[in-house]
Motif scaffolding. Sequence first.
Motif, PDB file in Angstrom:
ATOM      1  N   THR A   1      90.112 -12.808  45.925  1.00 54.68           N
ATOM      2  CA  THR A   1      89.713 -11.674  46.749  1.00 54.68           C
ATOM      3  C   THR A   1      89.250 -12.139  48.125  1.00 54.68           C
ATOM      4  O   THR A   1      89.635 -11.566  49.157  1.00 54.68           O
ATOM      5  N   ARG A   2      88.443 -13.190  48.152  1.00 55.03           N
ATOM      6  CA  ARG A   2      87.943 -13.700  49.436  1.00 55.03           C
ATOM      7  C   ARG A   2      89.088 -14.261  50.276  1.00 55.03           C
ATOM      8  O   ARG A   2      89.142 -14.063  51.494  1.00 55.03           O
TER       9      ARG A   2
ATOM     10  N   LEU B   1      94.594 -18.286  41.226  1.00 53.56           N
ATOM     11  CA  LEU B   1      93.188 -18.424  41.587  1.00 53.56           C
ATOM     12  C   LEU B   1      92.302 -17.480  40.781  1.00 53.56           C
ATOM     13  O   LEU B   1      92.742 -16.424  40.333  1.00 53.56           O
ATOM     14  N   ASP B   2      91.033 -17.862  40.630  1.00 53.82           N
ATOM     15  CA  ASP B   2      90.086 -16.974  39.972  1.00 53.82           C
ATOM     16  C   ASP B   2      89.904 -15.714  40.819  1.00 53.82           C
ATOM     17  O   ASP B   2      90.111 -15.741  42.044  1.00 53.82           O
TER      18      ASP B   2
ATOM     19  N   ALA C   1      83.612 -20.688  49.302  1.00 54.31           N
ATOM     20  CA  ALA C   1      83.909 -19.719  48.238  1.00 54.31           C
ATOM     21  C   ALA C   1      84.414 -20.437  46.990  1.00 54.31           C
ATOM     22  O   ALA C   1      84.021 -20.100  45.865  1.00 54.31           O
ATOM     23  N   LEU C   2      85.274 -21.409  47.183  1.00 57.91           N
ATOM     24  CA  LEU C   2      85.823 -22.158  46.048  1.00 57.91           C
ATOM     25  C   LEU C   2      84.722 -22.902  45.331  1.00 57.91           C
ATOM     26  O   LEU C   2      84.664 -22.913  44.080  1.00 57.91           O
ATOM     27  N   LYS C   3      83.829 -23.502  46.077  1.00 60.60           N
ATOM     28  CA  LYS C   3      82.719 -24.247  45.473  1.00 60.60           C
ATOM     29  C   LYS C   3      81.801 -23.316  44.696  1.00 60.60           C
ATOM     30  O   LYS C   3      81.350 -23.648  43.592  1.00 60.60           O
ATOM     31  N   GLU C   4      81.552 -22.152  45.244  1.00 57.62           N
ATOM     32  CA  GLU C   4      80.672 -21.185  44.582  1.00 57.62           C
ATOM     33  C   GLU C   4      81.293 -20.640  43.301  1.00 57.62           C
ATOM     34  O   GLU C   4      80.602 -20.481  42.280  1.00 57.62           O
TER      35      GLU C   4
ATOM     36  N   THR D   1      91.211 -25.276  40.171  1.00 55.68           N
ATOM     37  CA  THR D   1      90.191 -25.880  39.320  1.00 55.68           C
ATOM     38  C   THR D   1      89.120 -26.595  40.124  1.00 55.68           C
ATOM     39  O   THR D   1      88.186 -27.159  39.547  1.00 55.68           O
ATOM     40  N   GLY D   2      89.251 -26.587  41.449  1.00 53.49           N
ATOM     41  CA  GLY D   2      88.276 -27.257  42.289  1.00 53.49           C
ATOM     42  C   GLY D   2      88.561 -28.728  42.515  1.00 53.49           C
ATOM     43  O   GLY D   2      87.785 -29.421  43.175  1.00 53.49           O
ATOM     44  N   GLU D   3      89.679 -29.233  41.984  1.00 55.28           N
ATOM     45  CA  GLU D   3      90.038 -30.640  42.194  1.00 55.28           C
ATOM     46  C   GLU D   3      90.572 -30.872  43.605  1.00 55.28           C
ATOM     47  O   GLU D   3      90.592 -31.987  44.092  1.00 55.28           O
TER      48      GLU D   3
END
Length: 444
Positions: free
Chosen positions: A411-412, A405-406, A437-440, A234-236
């Motif tokens: 993939t990355r 993960l999304d 990548a996570l931030k994007e 979730t980006g946390e």
Amino acid sequence: MPKATRQTKFLPIVAAVALALSSCGGGAGADPSNVNPEGEVKPREISWLLSRPADGGVIKTMEQIADEYAETHPGFALNLVTTPDRPSYIQKYETLAAANKLPELFDTDATPFAQKLASQGRMVDVDLLLKDLGLNDEYREAALNYQRFDDGSLYMVPFEFQLEFFWYNKDVFKKAGTKIPASLDDFPAMCKALKAEGVTPIALDGKDQWPLERYMSYYPFRMSGPEYIQKLKTGEAKFSDPEGKAAAKWLSELGKSGCFQKGFSSAGYSDAQGLFTSGKAGVYNIGTWELNNLATETLDAGVRDDVDYFTLPTIDGSATEKNEYVTPSGIGMAVNAQTYDPLVRDFLAFALERYPELYASTGALSPTTSAETTIPEKATKVFDKAIKQADEIGGDIAMPWDTQLDPATNTRLQQELTLLVQGDITSDEFITTMDAALKENVGE
């Protein structure tokens, strides 16, 4: 087409689907808590959108059950819409969800996308359903917990239960003068000793990418339990947090120590298994779905008596216990709240009661404790040992990251992990790339 390329191709579609779903009203009029609707059971064809091997135990068992149900309910049929390739399946599933055209039953992992569907009232509450059917106490706690969303809610039914082990060759270990690693930190030394003996330390299916991703999940799980991946997706949390840094450093060390076979990135599932079962590799990390190949007389007689397993080692100050590791119950089955009616309920009541015994008779672990697994006549002692291990696992589960993960970040990650282990990038470069990548893909 390579798997990574195929997944990347679907990303714009998935993103568009997510936007469509966020604006979709969902199941207007559906009540996910009404698990026993009133009315007559009127037989018809119902469909199950699924992502499972067509010749696998789950589908074969459910086909038998559907045929039995149809004998007393003329006009009933279970239409299995199968797409074993996971990226293709996700595209189909999310597209149908956005169009509000999901069938009566559909497969899904406990992803943020699925949780969005549940929050819109489009999935039947499985906790309530199992209680209403009187079956909730029969399911293994770990099997149900694997299907739960992070808030503890349950909207998927498990049809499998697996334990993932590190299978190893006792004779190879003895000749190399090495022991089962007591800690994850002992892996590099183990690999060096096995390599010096002239064998591949760890057989890896690098082509499919998810097996290497399992290794990325191990150190964070031992450091802080399942919470890290829950926050990461979730980006946390970030890859630059202590758990992510430790995992990257460990993976880099595995690569430098020659833990995996040369050219592992192009080695497939059968390649990795063949390397281990021929005695040319010391370790093979795989689940109990391979028991028939690793713990019966199917296994080459030259290595059969030397094959055993150990579970995921801990680390100093481990937040999780030795009996807590990867224990998945597979992709779950959700029930469409919008099409749920007396027939669907009646069929599920019949199927979920009948399923455990039939599935366990194939030699597989049932997601329930109500059915005893049939041990094949030609099984080794390790087969029975592995089955009994299922009753000894702890409460925390090391979740496979590819189900969490999304798609874009996953993939990355898989691509970068291969580069990291091959020594093409440093652990610091890996962390920087993955945080970007996570931030994007997820945001702050």
